[in-house]
Motif scaffolding. Sequence first.
Motif, PDB file in Angstrom:
ATOM      1  N   LEU A  86       3.824 -11.282 -13.659  1.00 20.79           N
ATOM      2  CA  LEU A  86       2.482 -11.927 -12.942  1.00 20.79           C
ATOM      3  C   LEU A  86       1.745 -12.566 -13.929  1.00 20.79           C
ATOM      4  N   SER A  87       1.328 -11.999 -15.070  1.00 21.10           N
ATOM      5  CA  SER A  87       0.510 -12.603 -15.960  1.00 21.10           C
ATOM      6  C   SER A  87       1.221 -13.922 -16.802  1.00 21.10           C
ATOM      7  N   THR A  88       2.510 -13.911 -16.889  1.00 21.75           N
ATOM      8  CA  THR A  88       2.995 -15.239 -17.176  1.00 21.75           C
ATOM      9  C   THR A  88       2.918 -16.087 -16.273  1.00 21.75           C
ATOM     10  N   VAL A  89       3.108 -15.984 -15.008  1.00 23.52           N
ATOM     11  CA  VAL A  89       2.911 -17.103 -13.955  1.00 23.52           C
ATOM     12  C   VAL A  89       1.377 -17.587 -14.330  1.00 23.52           C
ATOM     13  N   PHE A  90       0.322 -16.661 -14.318  1.00 21.64           N
ATOM     14  CA  PHE A  90      -0.929 -17.129 -14.458  1.00 21.64           C
ATOM     15  C   PHE A  90      -1.162 -17.917 -15.795  1.00 21.64           C
ATOM     16  N   LEU A 110       6.736  -4.558 -16.249  1.00 21.40           N
ATOM     17  CA  LEU A 110       7.803  -5.891 -15.921  1.00 21.40           C
ATOM     18  C   LEU A 110       6.999  -6.696 -14.839  1.00 21.40           C
ATOM     19  N   VAL A 111       6.519  -5.786 -13.935  1.00 20.60           N
ATOM     20  CA  VAL A 111       5.758  -6.615 -12.701  1.00 20.60           C
ATOM     21  C   VAL A 111       4.675  -7.366 -13.365  1.00 20.60           C
ATOM     22  N   LEU A 147      14.156   8.765 -20.200  1.00 19.34           N
ATOM     23  CA  LEU A 147      14.043   7.514 -19.696  1.00 19.34           C
ATOM     24  C   LEU A 147      14.159   7.420 -18.433  1.00 19.34           C
ATOM     25  N   THR A 148      14.678   8.382 -17.633  1.00 21.46           N
ATOM     26  CA  THR A 148      14.898   8.309 -16.314  1.00 21.46           C
ATOM     27  C   THR A 148      13.875   9.227 -15.460  1.00 21.46           C
ATOM     28  N   SER A 149      12.756   9.665 -16.228  1.00 22.85           N
ATOM     29  CA  SER A 149      11.784  10.504 -15.889  1.00 22.85           C
ATOM     30  C   SER A 149      11.023   9.558 -14.934  1.00 22.85           C
ATOM     31  N   SER A 150      10.116  10.138 -13.779  1.00 23.38           N
ATOM     32  CA  SER A 150       9.461   9.397 -12.778  1.00 23.38           C
ATOM     33  C   SER A 150       8.362   8.498 -13.646  1.00 23.38           C
ATOM     34  N   ALA A 151       7.772   9.155 -14.514  1.00 21.34           N
ATOM     35  CA  ALA A 151       6.499   8.570 -15.260  1.00 21.34           C
ATOM     36  C   ALA A 151       7.058   7.337 -15.963  1.00 21.34           C
ATOM     37  N   SER A 152       8.187   7.678 -16.761  1.00 21.50           N
ATOM     38  CA  SER A 152       8.971   6.506 -17.542  1.00 21.50           C
ATOM     39  C   SER A 152       9.210   5.293 -16.714  1.00 21.50           C
ATOM     40  N   LEU A 153       9.917   5.565 -15.426  1.00 24.48           N
ATOM     41  CA  LEU A 153      10.348   4.576 -14.822  1.00 24.48           C
ATOM     42  C   LEU A 153       9.306   3.842 -14.220  1.00 24.48           C
ATOM     43  N   ASN A 154       8.104   4.549 -13.395  1.00 22.16           N
ATOM     44  CA  ASN A 154       7.034   3.942 -13.166  1.00 22.16           C
ATOM     45  C   ASN A 154       6.117   3.034 -14.070  1.00 22.16           C
ATOM     46  N   ALA A 155       6.081   3.327 -15.247  1.00 19.35           N
ATOM     47  CA  ALA A 155       5.575   2.825 -16.164  1.00 19.35           C
ATOM     48  C   ALA A 155       6.195   1.364 -16.759  1.00 19.35           C
ATOM     49  N   LEU A 156       7.712   1.572 -16.765  1.00 19.84           N
ATOM     50  CA  LEU A 156       8.531   0.462 -16.976  1.00 19.84           C
ATOM     51  C   LEU A 156       8.364  -0.718 -15.578  1.00 19.84           C
ATOM     52  N   GLN A 157       8.524  -0.150 -14.583  1.00 23.85           N
ATOM     53  CA  GLN A 157       8.267  -1.216 -13.320  1.00 23.85           C
ATOM     54  C   GLN A 157       7.207  -1.737 -13.519  1.00 23.85           C
ATOM     55  N   LEU A 158       5.957  -1.132 -13.532  1.00 25.97           N
ATOM     56  CA  LEU A 158       4.585  -1.754 -13.618  1.00 25.97           C
ATOM     57  C   LEU A 158       4.630  -2.752 -14.940  1.00 25.97           C
ATOM     58  N   VAL A 178      -3.305  -7.081 -15.279  1.00 28.98           N
ATOM     59  CA  VAL A 178      -2.758  -8.597 -15.062  1.00 28.98           C
ATOM     60  C   VAL A 178      -3.869  -9.510 -15.928  1.00 28.98           C
ATOM     61  N   ILE A 179      -5.052  -9.402 -15.578  1.00 34.63           N
ATOM     62  CA  ILE A 179      -6.000  -9.988 -16.034  1.00 34.63           C
ATOM     63  C   ILE A 179      -6.062  -9.668 -17.445  1.00 34.63           C
ATOM     64  N   ALA A 180      -6.230  -8.509 -18.075  1.00 32.83           N
ATOM     65  CA  ALA A 180      -6.037  -8.358 -19.482  1.00 32.83           C
ATOM     66  C   ALA A 180      -4.848  -8.884 -20.239  1.00 32.83           C
ATOM     67  N   GLN A 181      -3.685  -8.662 -19.389  1.00 36.02           N
ATOM     68  CA  GLN A 181      -2.519  -9.243 -20.130  1.00 36.02           C
ATOM     69  C   GLN A 181      -2.544 -10.697 -20.341  1.00 36.02           C
ATOM     70  N   THR A 182      -2.882 -11.515 -19.329  1.00 36.95           N
ATOM     71  CA  THR A 182      -3.220 -12.990 -19.170  1.00 36.95           C
ATOM     72  C   THR A 182      -4.185 -13.456 -20.400  1.00 36.95           C
ATOM     73  N   PHE A 183      -5.347 -12.416 -20.487  1.00 36.73           N
ATOM     74  CA  PHE A 183      -6.217 -12.986 -21.519  1.00 36.73           C
ATOM     75  C   PHE A 183      -5.692 -12.869 -22.524  1.00 36.73           C
ATOM     76  N   VAL A 184      -4.829 -12.063 -23.311  1.00 36.16           N
ATOM     77  CA  VAL A 184      -4.288 -11.788 -24.697  1.00 36.16           C
ATOM     78  C   VAL A 184      -3.406 -12.692 -24.642  1.00 36.16           C
ATOM     79  N   ALA A 185      -2.404 -13.045 -23.742  1.00 36.19           N
ATOM     80  CA  ALA A 185      -1.093 -13.642 -23.750  1.00 36.19           C
ATOM     81  C   ALA A 185      -1.299 -15.169 -23.637  1.00 36.19           C
TER      82      ALA A 185
END
Length: 257
Positions: free
Chosen positions: A54-58, A49-50, A36-47, A130-137
């Motif tokens: 953003l998509s929820t705001v839109f 969440l961010v 869970l603390t590998s760089s790939a996992s942390l980067n994916a989790l951060q991306l 963000v656009i793809a997530q907004t489209f489906v959400a």
Amino acid sequence: MPWVLWIPAGLALALVVLPVVGLLARTDYARLPELLTSSASLNALQLSLVTAVLSTVFCVLLGVPLAVVLARSRSRGVRVLRAVVLLPLVLPPVVGGLALLFLLGRNGFLGYLLDVTAGIRIPFTTAAVVIAQTFVAMPFLVVSLEGALRGAGDRYELVASTLGARPWTVFRRVTVPLLLPALGSGAVLSFARALGEFGATITFAGSLEGVTRTLPLEVYNQAEADVDSAVALALLLIVVAVLVIAVARPRAVEGRP
């Protein structure tokens, strides 16, 4: 409550819970912190969440006006408009991703225009996620808000209008307060849906580590290389989703005063 309802209710609960139990049983708890603390996992989790935030705001900025139009408009074309808005709920996400790609890709009419006039290329970027997530959400938010408005009726807004309030004042002082409980629950649903989005994202944004590879895409990527890592990330995604729904869900949704 009839006791016979417990039988299908128990089967439904088992259908949801048992796969999670199977995931828990398969987890390598000894390697869990490392995975869970590998760089790939942390980067994916951060991306994830961010982009989900953003998509929820839109979704809120665009979905609230759309829900009000669908709930209050008397136009004959509203039924057709509603069907189009709800398409992402029934379409496979991959189809939505293809539609976005053919719209905003270099060969799409809008994507070509943006590329030629402004040098902007959206596919395979974080903006595409963000656009793809907004489209489906966004339909989840629109459905929640439209149902709340129709259930509340328009009597308060009509009274405010007869007292001389302007349309924008009626919207701000009457309609928005009516929407607040449903807005909270709809926003949470949209966030959770955006967090778990996979098909439209991988089709429209690709899977570039640190740029477009969100947590669901990282799970898929690791499933082919390291099953233990994929299981750990899947468990992390479940935990985050449960926390979002349990903590951020408004009190009104739970039926408490």
